[in-house]
Design a protein around this motif. Sequence first.
Motif: not given
Length: 346
Positions: A324, A279, A277, A109-110, A62-63
């Motif tokens: 996000r 989202s 974060q 993505a997360d 996600r990063d």
Amino acid sequence: MNPFDLQTSRYARQMRFAPLGVEGQRKLLASRALVVGCGALGSVIANTLARAGVGKLRIIDRDFLELNNLQRQVLYDEDDVAAGLPKAIAAKHRLERINSSIEIEAVVADVDHTNVERLLEGVDCLVDGTDNFETRFLLNDAVVKLGLPWVYGGCLGAEGQTLTIIPGQTPCLRCLMPEPPPPGTTPTCDSAGILATIIGVIASLEANEALKILSGHLEAISRTWNVIDLWDNTVRQIKLDAAAGPDCPCCGRRQFPWLSGERGSHTAVLCGRNAVQLSFPGRAALPLDQLEAKLAAVGQVTRNKYLVRAVIGSYNVTVFPDGRAVIGGTEDIAEARSVYAKYVGN
Ligand SMILES: [Zn+2]
């Protein structure tokens, strides 16, 4: 080029290892693994699995990259940091140069309860490269429900641990730990720091377990909870109570509250990042062009194919096409939400 030739194949030395052999290699090439998280642990895991010839590798993160990642995240270099790439994309580029004969899928993505089952589709084994218990409890719910093997691993300071989980055969993460530690009660890599050496050890153990699983050698997996401290020079192998199963809310009673969305949140304070974060699962795609123009009016904007980033006062706001965002410059969730609402919108 015959991948099974014991002289010329890139896998020649590995196939000469008798317990694996040509047959094991054949299974590896036909296998599919998911690596969740491509930071420190995930870098080493994905690197090892790609070189070993796992046929399909799906990596999700996600990063994006920052300079302080390079101390331990071995897939990346200064050019990747300068390009401001998401880790999953930079990892895919690097892994394709390492082994172009396998398939590598990168997902920026997360992982959350809305997408985890889709991400696990067609996968033979899940390997943990995450840095937080909320995601791990979600992953544990999902794989126990689906009956998929997974390898848990975590590191902090100079200590690390692993557990190999074959649902129905070995204890699951919740047998070991019925509840995740409450936020703020455990040290993080922010407060305790992290040595790259323990990452190498734990990630190699995880990749090793994945190779056993993917090559069909379940008889060889580790059946203990392994805790290693490289500073104190200790190795503990703890036998878990096999009777834990029936009483376990997850693998015993088959309750999956993280998977149903009943537990867990979509907001996370990112470990060691002074960032939050936010989202919004299920939200429609965000037009990055419009957002770029909007943010350019209030701050310094940079943009690539995968994200828009703006420096606004003391905040560093990064937004992905799915809406996000990572709000740098604060660890306060309410403050991050207000920055998002103010500059990105609701
Ligand atoms: Zn369990």
